[in-house]
Design an enzyme around this catalytic site. Structure first.
Site, mmCIF file in Angstrom:
data_model
loop_
_atom_site.group_PDB
_atom_site.id
_atom_site.type_symbol
_atom_site.label_atom_id
_atom_site.label_comp_id
_atom_site.label_asym_id
_atom_site.label_seq_id
_atom_site.Cartn_x
_atom_site.Cartn_y
_atom_site.Cartn_z
ATOM 1 N N HIS A 116 0.816 -1.213 0.000
ATOM 2 C CA HIS A 116 0.000 0.000 0.000
ATOM 3 C C HIS A 116 0.850 1.264 0.000
ATOM 4 C CE1 HIS A 116 -4.258 -1.524 1.069
ATOM 5 N NE2 HIS A 116 -3.575 -2.473 0.437
ATOM 6 N N HIS A 279 -2.414 -12.427 -2.417
ATOM 7 C CA HIS A 279 -3.507 -13.046 -1.673
ATOM 8 C C HIS A 279 -3.222 -14.493 -1.301
ATOM 9 C CE1 HIS A 279 -6.752 -9.889 -2.932
ATOM 10 N NE2 HIS A 279 -5.772 -9.393 -2.202
#
EC number: 1.11.1.21
Length: 751
Positions: A116, A279
């Site tokens: 991020h 993920h």
């Protein structure tokens, strides 16, 4: 000496608190109150259309507590990076009661932190990215997509505290993401340091919306995302994981993914690798409804929270009660190990919609399959079904994504390498060429997205050679404006936001730059052909391994032209020149990627393309910001380039001199003279005409970016400095200094 003034009411309050003794002080310490002292209204409040020059003042040296003398590259070189990595790896499993690790391992949490931080990068303007560690500051530290990352940075603080200035927050956050992956069995592609910390928030346009996660104001037409934005909503890094505007449609979500990841410079293969690889690890957190449990974000939290936000009043407030995105669950059976389980599950099950405890739309295997497959992150013996986001199912439903994901599933080694390379690109995309990298952990191979430039494998020309070459250039038949325009076009392609572009590599002679409209391709070809001839003839005369590149010849041509222009105006001018540039090849140049550097406007050349939505003056400030210029540097360069007659397409707008092609301050003298008055042209509303106030005779034409230096109060104040009777020497020296700065912006080898 710096004097900080105190508003009158604040001064009275201070006096009262001192005279009242400790009782009032203690009451103040224990009270929760808002600061209501009067705040001055900014000029933008009264005049919202006023040109904003603040981008040219951001990241001032005065903001840096280390000062001008600090050499980060030197400090970084003192690090034992292997020991730093060991300390970070130990942190991965050092569980803290105040924020327990999922599955006893902080690795996935730190991957999200690094992702991020780097993932705000956007290729359109080079802003965002990991450099500067902007995730520490507003607004990023309080974005809804960054919930809980305040805790990740706080967990990392002991390592940062130990190594101090030797490793920046920006480098440490990326390195921690790498170590997190490696600690869970993944082999990364490498790591490079070199990201210096910022000490204040960047001034960045993140979108038009005034609320988080609301509205479609950034879209128009058939869901066309406004440039230069690269996220679907305010407060998100990329896409809404539940689907466009919360609509759980994997195919529609695939369109958003392709658009946003593409705007981060990722192709389909890199996109699939990043989503599937990322993920593989960790879980999403949505144990309760955020609106019922979470307190204010860090920027709005009370001082007692000490920079932390989103205080959770439900359950334990952490561990199994953690809330971040509102989605809940893990994708893999073993979320702290590198496996193919994400792809196994994606293709091994059919998926049905459900809702998380927080009410977010997500997907689980149909008919209760695998309902006990995934262990709970904190409660021993408790198990769950694996989950997928709507955006995960896009990799299965979109035909192109599916082909890639199936290929990765069938070839785990290819998948691992693709994720490693995509992760390296994600975390290093805003650092520019390899010449800016620090440390010895970066991969040796050249990658196309790094805009590779050949190493210097020849002897550089000396001062005598430089003087002879300047004579040859000036004798070639090229004019001062042609040489200045070409050097400027080459060097000013640099973007300080992601360190791309610049004169090194001579990519102005390659596609796509050679055909950019702002570069006047017809003239540019003639100039480059002539300079190549000069280069070849000169190299033929050199002995041994001595050589001069086209990139150096282009920059030296600009220097020679400015020296001649100064001499013609009566000044003895020497423009500094450092050889050492090399020439890139077309094969080293990603045409599509470089197309994003094409200027839509360049006030320094008085160029403004049709179809622009941003005003010429705003474009000027943005261009100056990309070139890391100050307000005075921008001012002196515009004025000097006008007198040098360096406008796009030989336009005479703003050329307020009887001696075009010479280096003089006539632009400022005549712009500020009350002998002239200005009127909008009746033929073209973008053009202004200057008339002799007494005779009515038209003398000049100008654009907005010419007249703004007389109309804007701040710019006029600087312009006056260069229009004064004693300004000649200062003008020339300041122009040469600013010009040299631009010519050397991409010379990482000199820094």
């Amino acid at each position: 000496m710096f004097k900080k003034t105190v508003p009158l009411l604040s001064a009275v309050a201070i006096a009262i608190s001192f005279s009242a003794g400790t009782g009032v002080a203690n009451a103040q310490e224990n009270a929760s109150y808002e600061v209501n002292s009067p705040e001055p209204k900014s000029n933008d409040f009264w005049w919202p259309n006023k040109l904003n020059l603040e981008p040219l003042r951001q990241h001032s040296p005065e903001s840096d507590p280390y000062g001008d003398d600090f050499d980060y590259a030197e400090a970084f070189s003192q690090l034992d990076l292997e020991q730093v990595k060991k300390d970070i790896e130990e942190l991965m499993t050092s569980d803290q009661d105040w924020w327990p690790a999922d599955y006893g391992h902080y690795g996935p949490f730190f991957i999200r932190m690094a992702w991020h931080g780097a993932g705000t990068y956007r290729v359109q303007d080079g802003r965002g990215g990991a450099a500067g560690a902007q995730q520490r500051f507003e607004p990023l530290n309080s974005w809804p997509d960054n919930v809980s990352l305040d805790k990740a940075r706080r967990l990392l603080w002991p390592v940062k505290q130990k190594y101090g200035r030797d490793i920046s927050w920006a480098d440490l956050m990326v390195l921690t993401g790498n170590v997190a992956l490696e600690s869970m069995g993944f082999e990364t592609f490498g790591f490079a340091g070199g990201r210096e910390d910022a000490w204040e928030p960047d001034i960045v346009y993140w979108g038009p919306e005034k609320e988080w996660l609301k509205g479609d104001e950034r879209y128009s037409g058939d869901r066309e995302l406004e440039n230069p934005l690269a996220a679907v909503q305010m407060g998100l890094i990329y896409v809404n994981p539940e689907g466009p505007n919360g609509k759980p449609d994997p195919l529609l979500a695939a369109k958003d993914i392709r658009d946003t990841f593409g705007r981060m410079a990722m192709n389909d293969e890199e996109t699939v690798a990043l989503i599937a690889g990322g993920h593989t690890f960790g879980k999403a957190h949505g144990a309760h409804k955020p609106e019922e449990c979470l307190g204010a974000e860090p920027a709005a939290a009370g001082v007692e929270e000490q920079g932390l936000g989103w205080k959770n009043k439900c359950g334990k407030g952490n561990a199994e009660d953690t809330i971040t995105s509102g989605l809940e669950g893990a994708w893999s059976v073993n979320p702290t190990a590198w496996t193919t389980q994400y792809l196994d599950n994606l293709f091994g099950f059919e998926w049905e919609q459900t809702k998380s405890p927080a009410g977010a739309i997500q997907w689980i295997p149909v008919d209760g399959q695998a309902s006990n497959l995934v262990p709970d992150a904190h409660v021993e013996g408790k198990r769950h079904a694996p989950i997928m986001f709507t955006t995960d199912l896009s990799l299965k439903e979109d035909p192109e994504y599916r082909k890639i994901a199936k290929r990765f599933h069938e070839d785990p080694k290819e998948f691992e390498l693709a994720f490693a390379k995509a992760w390296f690109k994600l975390t290093h995309r805003d650092m520019g060429p390899k010449q800016s990298y620090l440390g010895d952990m970066a991969p040796q191979e050249d990658l196309l997205w790094q805009d590779p430039i050949p190493a210097v494998d020849f002897e550089l020309i000396n001062e005598n050679d430089v003087e002879q070459l300047k004579v040859a250039i000036l004798d070639s038949g090229l004019s001062v404006p042609q040489l200045v325009r070409t050097a400027w076009a080459s060097a000013s392609s640099f973007r300080g936001t992601d360190m791309r572009g610049g004169a090194n590599g001579a990519r102005i002679a390659l596609e796509p730059q050679m055909n950019w409209e702002a570069n006047n391709p017809a003239e540019l070809k003639k100039v480059l052909d002539t300079l190549k001839g000069v280069q070849e003839d000169f190299n033929d005369e050199l002995s041994g391994d001595k050589y001069v590149s086209l990139a150096d010849v282009i920059v030296l041509g600009g220097a020679a032209a400015i020296e001649k222009a100064g001499k013609d105006a009566g000044y003895d001018v020497t423009v500094p020149f450092e050889p050492g540039r090399t020439d890139a090849s077309q094969e080293m140049t990603d045409v599509n990627s470089f197309s994003f550097l094409e200027p839509k406007a360049d006030a320094f050349r008085n160029y403004y393309a049709e179809g622009n939505r941003v005003s010429p003056a705003q474009h000027m400030v943005d261009k100056a910001d990309q070139l890391t210029l100050t307000v005075p540097e921008m001012t002196v360069l515009v004025g000097g380039l006008r007198s040098l007659d360096a406008n796009y397409n030989d336009s005479d707008h703003g050329v307020f001199t009887d001696q075009p092609g010479t280096l003089n301050n006539d632009f400022f003298v005549n712009l500020l003279s009350m002998d002239n008055e200005w009127k909008k042209s009746s033929d073209n509303e973008a053009i202004y005409e200057g008339f002799d106030r007494k005779t009515g005779e038209q003398k000049y034409t100008a654009t907005t970016v010419d007249l703004i230096f007389g109309s804007n109060s701040e710019l006029r104040a600087v312009a006056e400095v260069y229009a004064m009777s004693d300004a000649d020497e200062k003008f020339v020296n300041d122009f040469v200094q600013a010009w040299t700065k631009v010519m050397q912006l991409d010379r990482f080898d000199l820094k």
